[in-house]
Scaffold this motif. Structure first.
Motif, mmCIF file in Angstrom:
data_model
loop_
_atom_site.group_PDB
_atom_site.id
_atom_site.type_symbol
_atom_site.label_atom_id
_atom_site.label_comp_id
_atom_site.label_asym_id
_atom_site.label_seq_id
_atom_site.Cartn_x
_atom_site.Cartn_y
_atom_site.Cartn_z
ATOM 1 N N LEU A 136 0.132 -6.268 -2.585
ATOM 2 C CA LEU A 136 0.854 -6.562 -1.116
ATOM 3 C C LEU A 136 0.051 -6.574 -0.053
ATOM 4 C CD1 LEU A 136 3.314 -6.475 -3.246
ATOM 5 C CD2 LEU A 136 4.583 -5.067 -1.733
ATOM 6 N N SER A 137 -0.954 -5.702 0.018
ATOM 7 C CA SER A 137 -1.762 -5.537 1.209
ATOM 8 C C SER A 137 -2.517 -6.567 1.333
ATOM 9 C CB SER A 137 -2.654 -4.197 0.857
ATOM 10 O OG SER A 137 -1.674 -2.976 0.526
ATOM 11 N N THR A 138 -2.814 -7.529 0.376
ATOM 12 C CA THR A 138 -3.630 -8.830 0.748
ATOM 13 C C THR A 138 -2.660 -10.017 0.697
ATOM 14 O OG1 THR A 138 -4.020 -8.836 -1.776
ATOM 15 C CG2 THR A 138 -5.751 -7.523 -0.289
ATOM 16 N N SER A 139 -1.573 -9.805 0.970
ATOM 17 C CA SER A 139 -0.546 -11.088 1.259
ATOM 18 C C SER A 139 -0.545 -11.165 2.620
ATOM 19 C CB SER A 139 0.886 -10.595 0.431
ATOM 20 O OG SER A 139 0.633 -10.667 -0.837
ATOM 21 N N ASN A 140 0.020 -12.424 2.958
ATOM 22 C CA ASN A 140 0.302 -12.552 4.353
ATOM 23 C C ASN A 140 1.877 -12.666 4.720
ATOM 24 O OD1 ASN A 140 -2.402 -13.292 5.188
ATOM 25 N ND2 ASN A 140 -2.137 -15.297 4.013
ATOM 26 N N CYS A 141 2.722 -12.868 3.845
ATOM 27 C CA CYS A 141 3.976 -12.739 3.964
ATOM 28 C C CYS A 141 4.695 -12.182 2.844
ATOM 29 C CB CYS A 141 4.559 -14.071 4.119
ATOM 30 S SG CYS A 141 6.440 -14.403 4.427
ATOM 31 N N ILE A 142 5.525 -11.097 3.118
ATOM 32 C CA ILE A 142 6.406 -10.353 1.896
ATOM 33 C C ILE A 142 7.730 -10.358 2.100
ATOM 34 C CG2 ILE A 142 6.480 -8.101 0.821
ATOM 35 C CD1 ILE A 142 3.522 -7.515 1.897
ATOM 36 N N HIS A 143 8.464 -10.861 1.217
ATOM 37 C CA HIS A 143 10.128 -10.798 0.902
ATOM 38 C C HIS A 143 10.060 -9.848 -0.199
ATOM 39 C CE1 HIS A 143 10.320 -14.993 3.191
ATOM 40 N NE2 HIS A 143 10.164 -13.993 3.876
ATOM 41 N N MET A 144 11.067 -8.752 0.212
ATOM 42 C CA MET A 144 11.158 -7.686 -0.895
ATOM 43 C C MET A 144 12.550 -7.226 -0.714
ATOM 44 S SD MET A 144 9.164 -3.999 -1.749
ATOM 45 C CE MET A 144 7.712 -4.998 -1.755
#
Length: 266
Positions: A136-144
């Motif tokens: 998650l820390s290396t993603s650009n966009c997070i939907h959770m």
């Protein structure tokens, strides 16, 4: 499809692999042996059976699918992929509640592809799973979507948003109340940011998953077991099809949610 033909296809790995290979295009025997890593004596009897059932045609030393073979393989592949998903971790799936996944996505569960299970790490019993945090820390966009609470999550989400990562959260009502009551300062700072959104699930009396995370890099899914407990086993896949599948599952729950504004009122 008659039972004999069904048995012919499903009860031989060599025949299945050969049919799937021909779906990519015609092959001669040497190409086939190299791709499938089998011997000529092991494969030729299986090809003969497929030819006898008119699934495969041989012309001038080249094998290709017949029209019937093309239709059968097109229908067969999703079934094989679905079986592979469940067979990979039979005990996990046997003890999971699948009702939180809507029917149209259960039918496409083969799209999870070559997933892995992240097991609880005994050396980090009271921490967020390090692998989960890393992805998650290396993603650009997070939907959770979240329906279980961990005391490190509010600070973690805040740290992600401070990195200019786009973060959209859907919380169950119980989890939202914990965020609001025990982490009001973090919650308010999170809501003030332009790259964040917070929603609360409004739909009542439905089965829900423990966690859905869809990012530009991964899809992560956490399901409650039959005892209604979340044992911190995460399913994770980096395949594009799985990421799209996870995004659709997130959207399914977003459509039953409403956005929370800065006043933090339910």
């Amino acid at each position: 499809m008659n039972p004999g033909l069904l048995d012919l296809i499903l009860f031989s790995e060599k025949r299945k692999d050969f049919l799937v290979l021909l779906k990519e295009g015609p092959r001669n025997i040497e190409e086939t042996l190299e791709k499938l890593q089998v011997t000529r004596t092991a494969l030729l009897p299986q090809i003969k059976k497929l030819k006898e059932e008119n699934l495969v045609i041989q012309e001038e030393g080249v094998y290709r699918l017949s029209m019937i073979g093309e239709i059968v393989v097109e229908k067969m592949q999703p079934l094989l992929e679905t079986l592979a998903v469940f067979e990979k971790n039979e005990d996990f799936w046997a003890d999971r509640k699948l009702t939180p996944i809507p029917h149209h996505l259960i039918k496409r569960i083969n799209e999870l592809g070559d997933y892995r299970l992240i097991e609880p790490d005994l050396s980090h019993t009271f921490d967020l799973n390090p692998e989960f945090v890393k992805y998650l820390s290396t993603s650009n966009c997070i939907h959770m979507f979240l329906s279980y609470f961990h005391p490190q999550l509010p600070a973690f989400f805040l740290s992600l948003s401070r990195k200019d990562i786009e973060v959209s959260l859907i919380l169950s009502e119980a989890v939202y109340l914990r965020f609001e009551e025990d982490f009001r300062k973090e919650c308010e700072e999170f809501l003030k940011m332009k790259n964040t959104s917070l929603l609360i699930l409004e739909k009542k009396d439905i089965e829900i998953p423990a966690l859905i995370a869809s990012t530009d890099r991964i899809m992560t899914l956490g399901l409650f077991n039959e005892s209604n407990r979340f044992d911190r086993q995460y399913l994770i896949s980096l395949e594009p099809g799985a990421i799209k599948w996870g995004e659709e599952l997130f959207e399914y729950y977003r459509n039953m949610s409403r956005e929370i504004k800065l006043e933090l009122k339910i």
